[in-house]
Design a protein around this motif. Structure first.
Motif, PDB file in Angstrom:
ATOM      1  N   ALA A 163       0.830  -1.204   0.000  1.00 51.20           N
ATOM      2  CA  ALA A 163       0.000   0.000   0.000  1.00 51.20           C
ATOM      3  C   ALA A 163       0.865   1.254   0.000  1.00 51.20           C
ATOM      4  O   ALA A 163       0.545   2.244  -0.678  1.00 51.20           O
ATOM      5  CB  ALA A 163      -0.921  -0.006   1.213  1.00 51.20           C
ATOM      6  N   ALA A 164       1.951   1.225   0.737  1.00 52.06           N
ATOM      7  CA  ALA A 164       2.854   2.378   0.775  1.00 52.06           C
ATOM      8  C   ALA A 164       3.476   2.620  -0.586  1.00 52.06           C
ATOM      9  O   ALA A 164       3.592   3.775  -1.039  1.00 52.06           O
ATOM     10  CB  ALA A 164       3.938   2.135   1.824  1.00 52.06           C
ATOM     11  N   ARG A 165       3.856   1.534  -1.257  1.00 51.14           N
ATOM     12  CA  ARG A 165       4.445   1.671  -2.594  1.00 51.14           C
ATOM     13  C   ARG A 165       3.416   2.203  -3.587  1.00 51.14           C
ATOM     14  O   ARG A 165       3.736   3.019  -4.456  1.00 51.14           O
ATOM     15  CB  ARG A 165       4.998   0.324  -3.049  1.00 51.14           C
ATOM     16  N   ALA A 166       2.164   1.760  -3.419  1.00 53.04           N
ATOM     17  CA  ALA A 166       1.098   2.232  -4.311  1.00 53.04           C
ATOM     18  C   ALA A 166       0.837   3.724  -4.141  1.00 53.04           C
ATOM     19  O   ALA A 166       0.411   4.399  -5.076  1.00 53.04           O
ATOM     20  CB  ALA A 166      -0.185   1.444  -4.046  1.00 53.04           C
ATOM     21  N   GLN A 167       1.122   4.252  -2.955  1.00 54.57           N
ATOM     22  CA  GLN A 167       0.941   5.677  -2.705  1.00 54.57           C
ATOM     23  C   GLN A 167       2.170   6.490  -3.087  1.00 54.57           C
ATOM     24  O   GLN A 167       2.218   7.699  -2.869  1.00 54.57           O
ATOM     25  CB  GLN A 167       0.616   5.909  -1.229  1.00 54.57           C
ATOM     26  N   GLY A 168       3.150   5.811  -3.653  1.00 57.21           N
ATOM     27  CA  GLY A 168       4.342   6.515  -4.117  1.00 57.21           C
ATOM     28  C   GLY A 168       5.402   6.744  -3.055  1.00 57.21           C
ATOM     29  O   GLY A 168       6.336   7.529  -3.281  1.00 57.21           O
ATOM     30  N   LEU A 169       5.269   6.088  -1.916  1.00 56.72           N
ATOM     31  CA  LEU A 169       6.268   6.260  -0.867  1.00 56.72           C
ATOM     32  C   LEU A 169       7.533   5.462  -1.191  1.00 56.72           C
ATOM     33  O   LEU A 169       7.453   4.348  -1.723  1.00 56.72           O
ATOM     34  CB  LEU A 169       5.706   5.790   0.478  1.00 56.72           C
ATOM     35  N   PRO A 170       8.699   6.007  -0.872  1.00 60.63           N
ATOM     36  CA  PRO A 170       9.972   5.299  -1.121  1.00 60.63           C
ATOM     37  C   PRO A 170      10.206   4.229  -0.060  1.00 60.63           C
ATOM     38  O   PRO A 170      10.921   4.444   0.924  1.00 60.63           O
ATOM     39  CB  PRO A 170      11.008   6.414  -1.036  1.00 60.63           C
ATOM     40  N   THR A 171       9.603   3.075  -0.236  1.00 61.59           N
ATOM     41  CA  THR A 171       9.628   2.045   0.803  1.00 61.59           C
ATOM     42  C   THR A 171      11.049   1.578   1.132  1.00 61.59           C
ATOM     43  O   THR A 171      11.349   1.285   2.285  1.00 61.59           O
ATOM     44  CB  THR A 171       8.784   0.839   0.379  1.00 61.59           C
ATOM     45  N   GLY A 172      11.905   1.506   0.128  1.00 60.55           N
ATOM     46  CA  GLY A 172      13.288   1.099   0.385  1.00 60.55           C
ATOM     47  C   GLY A 172      13.999   2.091   1.281  1.00 60.55           C
ATOM     48  O   GLY A 172      14.686   1.711   2.237  1.00 60.55           O
ATOM     49  N   SER A 173      13.826   3.363   1.007  1.00 58.81           N
ATOM     50  CA  SER A 173      14.463   4.403   1.825  1.00 58.81           C
ATOM     51  C   SER A 173      13.893   4.417   3.236  1.00 58.81           C
ATOM     52  O   SER A 173      14.618   4.616   4.218  1.00 58.81           O
ATOM     53  CB  SER A 173      14.274   5.772   1.177  1.00 58.81           C
ATOM     54  N   LEU A 174      12.588   4.188   3.358  1.00 59.08           N
ATOM     55  CA  LEU A 174      11.966   4.174   4.675  1.00 59.08           C
ATOM     56  C   LEU A 174      12.457   2.985   5.501  1.00 59.08           C
ATOM     57  O   LEU A 174      12.663   3.105   6.713  1.00 59.08           O
ATOM     58  CB  LEU A 174      10.442   4.129   4.531  1.00 59.08           C
ATOM     59  N   GLN A 175      12.654   1.856   4.846  1.00 61.07           N
ATOM     60  CA  GLN A 175      13.213   0.702   5.563  1.00 61.07           C
ATOM     61  C   GLN A 175      14.633   1.008   6.017  1.00 61.07           C
ATOM     62  O   GLN A 175      15.037   0.644   7.132  1.00 61.07           O
ATOM     63  CB  GLN A 175      13.216  -0.543   4.681  1.00 61.07           C
ATOM     64  N   LEU A 176      15.399   1.684   5.174  1.00 63.94           N
ATOM     65  CA  LEU A 176      16.768   2.047   5.538  1.00 63.94           C
ATOM     66  C   LEU A 176      16.779   2.971   6.749  1.00 63.94           C
ATOM     67  O   LEU A 176      17.648   2.854   7.619  1.00 63.94           O
ATOM     68  CB  LEU A 176      17.463   2.717   4.351  1.00 63.94           C
ATOM     69  N   VAL A 177      15.822   3.881   6.826  1.00 63.44           N
ATOM     70  CA  VAL A 177      15.728   4.777   7.981  1.00 63.44           C
ATOM     71  C   VAL A 177      15.523   3.971   9.264  1.00 63.44           C
ATOM     72  O   VAL A 177      16.158   4.233  10.293  1.00 63.44           O
ATOM     73  CB  VAL A 177      14.573   5.789   7.791  1.00 63.44           C
ATOM     74  N   VAL A 178      14.640   2.987   9.206  1.00 63.21           N
ATOM     75  CA  VAL A 178      14.383   2.147  10.379  1.00 63.21           C
ATOM     76  C   VAL A 178      15.638   1.368  10.773  1.00 63.21           C
ATOM     77  O   VAL A 178      15.987   1.274  11.957  1.00 63.21           O
ATOM     78  CB  VAL A 178      13.217   1.183  10.114  1.00 63.21           C
ATOM     79  N   LEU A 179      16.335   0.829   9.783  1.00 64.11           N
ATOM     80  CA  LEU A 179      17.559   0.068  10.072  1.00 64.11           C
ATOM     81  C   LEU A 179      18.643   0.968  10.664  1.00 64.11           C
ATOM     82  O   LEU A 179      19.351   0.564  11.597  1.00 64.11           O
ATOM     83  CB  LEU A 179      18.071  -0.603   8.800  1.00 64.11           C
ATOM     84  N   LEU A 180      18.766   2.177  10.142  1.00 64.92           N
ATOM     85  CA  LEU A 180      19.758   3.114  10.676  1.00 64.92           C
ATOM     86  C   LEU A 180      19.404   3.509  12.108  1.00 64.92           C
ATOM     87  O   LEU A 180      20.292   3.647  12.960  1.00 64.92           O
ATOM     88  CB  LEU A 180      19.847   4.357   9.790  1.00 64.92           C
ATOM     89  N   ALA A 181      18.120   3.686  12.362  1.00 60.62           N
ATOM     90  CA  ALA A 181      17.690   4.005  13.722  1.00 60.62           C
ATOM     91  C   ALA A 181      18.001   2.850  14.670  1.00 60.62           C
ATOM     92  O   ALA A 181      18.425   3.062  15.815  1.00 60.62           O
ATOM     93  CB  ALA A 181      16.197   4.320  13.736  1.00 60.62           C
ATOM     94  N   ALA A 182      17.797   1.623  14.193  1.00 59.39           N
ATOM     95  CA  ALA A 182      18.121   0.452  15.018  1.00 59.39           C
ATOM     96  C   ALA A 182      19.620   0.396  15.294  1.00 59.39           C
ATOM     97  O   ALA A 182      20.042   0.064  16.419  1.00 59.39           O
ATOM     98  CB  ALA A 182      17.657  -0.823  14.319  1.00 59.39           C
TER      99      ALA A 182
END
Length: 271
Positions: A163-182
């Motif tokens: 759903a996020a990808r369908a809305q045009g969100l950069p899902t790969g970049s958002l996952q990277l943000v979570v990993l960097l935060a971890a």
């Protein structure tokens, strides 16, 4: 017996309380996104890999924190690549356990095997300097602020990537943000509860919160409250009972689950 007031105002305990509170605020928030992505054990794995950086830093004569941060960053980039390609859990397990083994081996080669690595594996929050405490507060504050600002896209990408990808969100970049935060939590938590236990601060409060909160935002906030409670109570218990602070904090975090379970069975629901 030392009074509670004397305990709180002692300089080393005050630094411990402040640093633990900072990390205990960021860790459950990050864990909320990890659990939603079914990556609850990733924090534990990053801790194993970061320890390889500590061992390498020992061998090269560099600060242990710099080595942990460098390896954590490299690990995040590698994990991002593997996760985007659907790597199997078995491959991740091999990588994570190789990290802890490499850390132990490198520390031994550097002649630092033994007591020198205890504080990095299990935490040494009572020895934090004022500078290290301020750094933990500053870094955790930045992390919490960024997660709050980008909460909605991060939540959507974690709960429903399609759903996020369908809305045009950069899902790969958002996952990277979570990993960097971890990775940031792992490095910050290294001196608080240790690299072997820091993943628990990202997973246990969230596991408890999911039993009482129905919404994603409520889960994150409740997990944050639980993490703070575990941090404060764990430090107090460690001081009065002469227990390792990191272990005590994580044990209180583990107690959140049965407490939440009992409250949920009693019909308590928050959000």
């Amino acid at each position: 017996m030392v009074g509670l007031a004397d305990l709180i105002i002692s300089p080393f305990m005050l630094r411990a309380f402040v640093a633990t509170a900072a990390v205990a605020a960021l860790a459950p928030l990050v864990g909320t996104f990890l659990v939603a992505r079914r990556l609850a054990l990733l924090g534990d794995g990053l801790g194993h890999l970061a320890f390889a950086g500590v061992g390498l830093a020992f061998l090269l004569g560099l600060p242990a924190g710099a080595g942990a941060a460098a390896l954590a960053l490299v690990s995040v980039l590698v994990l991002q690549y593997l996760l985007r390609r659907g790597v199997a859990d078995t491959a991740l397990a091999i990588i994570f356990y190789t990290g802890i083994a490499a850390g132990l081996t490198l520390a031994a080669l550097a002649g630092r095997f033994g007591g020198a690595i205890y504080g990095y594996l299990f935490g040494s929050v009572l020895t934090l300097s004022t500078g290290e405490t301020l750094l933990a507060v500053a870094a955790a504050s930045v992390g919490v602020t960024l997660l709050a600002l980008f909460f909605r896209p991060l939540a959507l990408a974690s709960l429903d990537e399609e759903a996020a990808r369908a809305q045009g969100l950069p899902t790969g970049s958002l996952q990277l943000v979570v990993l960097l935060a971890a990775a940031a939590v792992v490095v910050l938590g290294m001196r608080i509860v240790g690299l072997l236990l820091v993943g628990a601060l990202m997973a246990l409060p969230v596991a408890a919160a999911t039993q009482l909160a129905s919404g994603f935002r409520a889960t994150g906030l409740l997990a944050l409250v639980g993490g703070e409670a575990a941090g404060i109570l764990g430090l107090i218990a460690s001081a009065f009972l002469n227990l390792p602070p990191g272990g005590a904090v994580v044990l209180f975090a583990a107690l959140l689950w049965p407490l939440a379970h009992l409250l949920a069975r009693a019909g308590v629901s928050l959000g």
